[in-house]
Design an enzyme around this catalytic site. Structure first.
Site, PDB file in Angstrom:
ATOM      1  N   TYR A  29     -16.954   5.817 -29.755  1.00  0.00           N
ATOM      2  CA  TYR A  29     -16.465   4.673 -30.516  1.00  0.00           C
ATOM      3  C   TYR A  29     -16.148   5.088 -31.957  1.00  0.00           C
ATOM      4  O   TYR A  29     -15.119   4.702 -32.522  1.00  0.00           O
ATOM      5  CB  TYR A  29     -17.509   3.555 -30.518  1.00  0.00           C
ATOM      6  CG  TYR A  29     -17.177   2.408 -31.449  1.00  0.00           C
ATOM      7  CD1 TYR A  29     -16.218   1.467 -31.098  1.00  0.00           C
ATOM      8  CD2 TYR A  29     -17.813   2.273 -32.682  1.00  0.00           C
ATOM      9  CE1 TYR A  29     -15.896   0.415 -31.960  1.00  0.00           C
ATOM     10  CE2 TYR A  29     -17.505   1.233 -33.550  1.00  0.00           C
ATOM     11  CZ  TYR A  29     -16.544   0.306 -33.176  1.00  0.00           C
ATOM     12  OH  TYR A  29     -16.231  -0.717 -34.035  1.00  0.00           O
ATOM     13  N   THR A  83     -18.268  -0.047 -41.205  1.00  0.00           N
ATOM     14  CA  THR A  83     -18.054   0.473 -39.851  1.00  0.00           C
ATOM     15  C   THR A  83     -18.818  -0.401 -38.869  1.00  0.00           C
ATOM     16  O   THR A  83     -20.001  -0.665 -39.044  1.00  0.00           O
ATOM     17  CB  THR A  83     -18.532   1.935 -39.729  1.00  0.00           C
ATOM     18  OG1 THR A  83     -19.893   2.026 -40.156  1.00  0.00           O
ATOM     19  CG2 THR A  83     -17.681   2.850 -40.591  1.00  0.00           C
ATOM     20  N   GLY A  84     -18.132  -0.864 -37.853  1.00  0.00           N
ATOM     21  CA  GLY A  84     -18.780  -1.690 -36.838  1.00  0.00           C
ATOM     22  C   GLY A  84     -19.756  -0.883 -36.000  1.00  0.00           C
ATOM     23  O   GLY A  84     -19.620   0.333 -35.853  1.00  0.00           O
ATOM     24  N   SER A 111     -20.346  -4.176 -42.587  1.00  0.00           N
ATOM     25  CA  SER A 111     -19.295  -4.770 -41.757  1.00  0.00           C
ATOM     26  C   SER A 111     -19.712  -6.130 -41.209  1.00  0.00           C
ATOM     27  O   SER A 111     -20.893  -6.362 -40.923  1.00  0.00           O
ATOM     28  CB  SER A 111     -18.975  -3.837 -40.583  1.00  0.00           C
ATOM     29  OG  SER A 111     -18.129  -4.466 -39.641  1.00  0.00           O
ATOM     30  N   GLN A 132     -17.962  -6.641 -46.019  1.00  0.00           N
ATOM     31  CA  GLN A 132     -16.609  -6.628 -45.474  1.00  0.00           C
ATOM     32  C   GLN A 132     -16.400  -7.833 -44.577  1.00  0.00           C
ATOM     33  O   GLN A 132     -17.227  -8.130 -43.704  1.00  0.00           O
ATOM     34  CB  GLN A 132     -16.375  -5.340 -44.685  1.00  0.00           C
ATOM     35  CG  GLN A 132     -15.058  -5.265 -43.933  1.00  0.00           C
ATOM     36  CD  GLN A 132     -15.165  -5.778 -42.516  1.00  0.00           C
ATOM     37  OE1 GLN A 132     -16.246  -5.796 -41.920  1.00  0.00           O
ATOM     38  NE2 GLN A 132     -14.055  -6.222 -41.965  1.00  0.00           N
ATOM     39  N   TYR A 134     -14.094  -9.923 -41.791  1.00  0.00           N
ATOM     40  CA  TYR A 134     -13.023 -10.149 -40.831  1.00  0.00           C
ATOM     41  C   TYR A 134     -12.763 -11.646 -40.785  1.00  0.00           C
ATOM     42  O   TYR A 134     -13.716 -12.436 -40.720  1.00  0.00           O
ATOM     43  CB  TYR A 134     -13.414  -9.659 -39.432  1.00  0.00           C
ATOM     44  CG  TYR A 134     -13.361  -8.167 -39.247  1.00  0.00           C
ATOM     45  CD1 TYR A 134     -12.216  -7.449 -39.558  1.00  0.00           C
ATOM     46  CD2 TYR A 134     -14.450  -7.476 -38.720  1.00  0.00           C
ATOM     47  CE1 TYR A 134     -12.164  -6.067 -39.391  1.00  0.00           C
ATOM     48  CE2 TYR A 134     -14.399  -6.096 -38.536  1.00  0.00           C
ATOM     49  CZ  TYR A 134     -13.253  -5.405 -38.872  1.00  0.00           C
ATOM     50  OH  TYR A 134     -13.201  -4.048 -38.694  1.00  0.00           O
ATOM     51  N   THR A 160     -10.667  -6.951 -44.798  1.00  0.00           N
ATOM     52  CA  THR A 160      -9.913  -6.033 -43.941  1.00  0.00           C
ATOM     53  C   THR A 160      -8.672  -6.744 -43.436  1.00  0.00           C
ATOM     54  O   THR A 160      -8.762  -7.759 -42.753  1.00  0.00           O
ATOM     55  CB  THR A 160     -10.766  -5.540 -42.769  1.00  0.00           C
ATOM     56  OG1 THR A 160     -11.855  -4.747 -43.284  1.00  0.00           O
ATOM     57  CG2 THR A 160      -9.951  -4.674 -41.822  1.00  0.00           C
ATOM     58  N   LYS A 256      -8.468  -4.054 -47.919  1.00  0.00           N
ATOM     59  CA  LYS A 256      -8.437  -2.770 -47.202  1.00  0.00           C
ATOM     60  C   LYS A 256      -7.394  -2.830 -46.080  1.00  0.00           C
ATOM     61  O   LYS A 256      -7.361  -3.786 -45.311  1.00  0.00           O
ATOM     62  CB  LYS A 256      -9.824  -2.486 -46.615  1.00  0.00           C
ATOM     63  CG  LYS A 256      -9.953  -1.170 -45.855  1.00  0.00           C
ATOM     64  CD  LYS A 256     -11.408  -0.952 -45.456  1.00  0.00           C
ATOM     65  CE  LYS A 256     -11.590   0.312 -44.643  1.00  0.00           C
ATOM     66  NZ  LYS A 256     -11.109   0.142 -43.238  1.00  0.00           N
ATOM     67  N   HIS A 280      -6.975   2.240 -40.903  1.00  0.00           N
ATOM     68  CA  HIS A 280      -8.155   1.933 -40.090  1.00  0.00           C
ATOM     69  C   HIS A 280      -8.630   3.165 -39.319  1.00  0.00           C
ATOM     70  O   HIS A 280      -9.060   3.090 -38.168  1.00  0.00           O
ATOM     71  CB  HIS A 280      -7.853   0.786 -39.108  1.00  0.00           C
ATOM     72  CG  HIS A 280      -9.030  -0.116 -38.878  1.00  0.00           C
ATOM     73  ND1 HIS A 280      -9.273  -1.232 -39.634  1.00  0.00           N
ATOM     74  CD2 HIS A 280     -10.055  -0.067 -37.980  1.00  0.00           C
ATOM     75  CE1 HIS A 280     -10.364  -1.842 -39.206  1.00  0.00           C
ATOM     76  NE2 HIS A 280     -10.860  -1.136 -38.209  1.00  0.00           N
ATOM     77  N   ARG A 335     -16.544   8.037 -40.876  1.00  0.00           N
ATOM     78  CA  ARG A 335     -17.103   8.983 -39.894  1.00  0.00           C
ATOM     79  C   ARG A 335     -18.026  10.001 -40.555  1.00  0.00           C
ATOM     80  O   ARG A 335     -19.036  10.388 -39.968  1.00  0.00           O
ATOM     81  CB  ARG A 335     -15.966   9.689 -39.160  1.00  0.00           C
ATOM     82  CG  ARG A 335     -15.144   8.737 -38.285  1.00  0.00           C
ATOM     83  CD  ARG A 335     -14.029   9.479 -37.546  1.00  0.00           C
ATOM     84  NE  ARG A 335     -13.289   8.577 -36.689  1.00  0.00           N
ATOM     85  CZ  ARG A 335     -12.119   8.009 -37.022  1.00  0.00           C
ATOM     86  NH1 ARG A 335     -11.576   8.269 -38.202  1.00  0.00           N
ATOM     87  NH2 ARG A 335     -11.498   7.201 -36.175  1.00  0.00           N
TER      88      ARG A 335
END
Length: 391
Positions: A29, A83-84, A111, A132, A134, A160, A256, A280, A335
């Protein structure tokens, strides 16, 4: 493979350990892009084409990478990206990453799709963190998220803008990764090979999306959570929503997902305090340019009106220095810190930050600079770096 933390000398070392320790569905993921993954790979590859000009016989003492991001003092121009499923790389992952960021002196961004909730992170840290957002179809839930972030004293809101709809990631489909995850038989068998991950996960109660569970209407268990998340990302999100979100928030707003000069200009017009050049992580529009190639056009369009940061493909401190030289006044890493988290928990995140700092600091010295604020694109070899269109 030597798993000693002191033997981790680069982000790639942490990645290899994380791949060994983290269950396949969660490692994949984090370490994947959409469709052919061409943009995902270009994000890192395009940094390597940018070359430095080495300068010698200059005073290298008293170096500093310290600066500010939206008015906040930072040890280096880096923030941990939202990051989810971070808490599935390691149990309580968001809390561990936030604590490491706080101790190091860089911002952490939580997130919406985190495993640990806003309240979980606030209760376990002392420094303000960023949240963040959504935008969901359930606007009442979204407004409540903003209220909860304000109550937790979050110091900035990251909107985002590039996830109104989900890009297709082949690995997630094959692994049965959904929200919440529905592991396949192969992935359940894979868990048996990850005893350290399982041990940590057994010792936490945080195993679902705690920003959502119990907060969204009629979402009380994993079955209802699955149906809710499947339909909640709002494809109607537009620039018209930005002013309303900014008014609801009332604080620093970061947008973002900006990749063009036109969108940078709109962000300025709509009152953003900073924008993040981001595709993304190559997880949405495959075939889009890398973030570093998109950066110069955005910087030129934004001028001095707004802070421009970069996200995507950063695996070394040299990448951060290259981005700064091309006009970014900060970066977000995803990452790079997730590998450290999956490999060693909080200590791994700290180690990732130490690695990036040292690489950036030494590289800056070799280019003849002692303070990050002095660095311009003069440290780069002409012809190796992208320039604004028409320049």
């Amino acid at each position: 493979m030597n798993f000693g933390l002191d033997k981790m000398t680069c982000i790639e070392d942490l990645r290899r350990v994380a791949k060994f320790k983290v269950p396949k569905m969660f490692y994949d993921y984090a370490d994947s892009g959409s469709w052919t993954e061409s943009t995902y790979r270009a994000n890192s590859r395009d940094f390597n084409e940018i070359k430095f000009r080495q300068k010698v016989l200059v005073d290298m003492e008293g170096r500093s990478l310290a600066t500010k991001m939206v008015g906040q003092d930072v040890t280096m121009p880096v923030a941990l990206a939202p990051t989810g499923l971070t808490g599935m790389q390691r149990a309580d992952g968001e809390i561990l990453a936030a604590k490491a960021a706080e101790k190091f002196g860089v911002p952490f961004t939580l997130s919406t799709m985190s495993i640990c909730s806003i309240e979980d992170v606030a209760e376990n840290t002392t420094a303000p963190f960023w949240f963040q957002l959504y935008v969901m179809r359930d606007r009442e839930f979204m407004q409540n998220l903003i209220t909860r972030a304000k109550e937790a004293k979050c110091s900035a809101l990251v909107l985002t803008a590039d996830l109104q709809i989900l890009g297709q990631r082949h690995k997630d489909i094959k692994n049965g990764l959904s929200a919440p995850p529905k592991p396949t038989l192969l992935n359940l068998l894979n868990l048996l090979c990850k005893p350290e991950w399982c041990w940590h996960m057994l010792h936490t109660e945080r195993r679902t999306f705690r920003n959502i569970m119990g907060h969204a209407k009629n979402v009380q268990d994993n079955s209802s959570l699955f149906s809710w998340t499947a339909e909640q990302f709002d494809p109607r999100l537009s620039w018209d929503d930005v002013a309303r979100i900014k008014d609801l928030w009332g604080g620093k707003l970061i947008i973002k997902g900006i990749m063009t000069a036109e969108d940078a200009e709109k962000a300025v017009q709509h009152g953003a305090d900073a924008i993040v050049v981001s595709n993304h992580g190559g997880r949405q529009l495959d075939g889009a340019p890398s973030s570093i190639r998109a950066l110069p056009d955005v910087v030129q369009a934004a001028g001095s009106q707004i802070e421009v940061w970069l996200d995507g493909g950063i695996t070394t401190g040299q990448d951060i220095l290259r981005a700064w030289a091309l006009g970014a006044r900060g970066v977000m890493i995803g990452r790079a810190f997730l590998y450290g988290l999956g490999a060693y928990g909080e200590d791994g995140v700290r180690r990732a930050l130490e690695i990036l700092y040292k690489e950036m600091d030494l590289s800056m010295a070799f280019t003849g600079c002692r303070n990050i604020e002095e660095v311009t694109r003069d440290i780069l070899v002409k012809g190796t770096y992208p320039v604004p269109e028409g320049a």
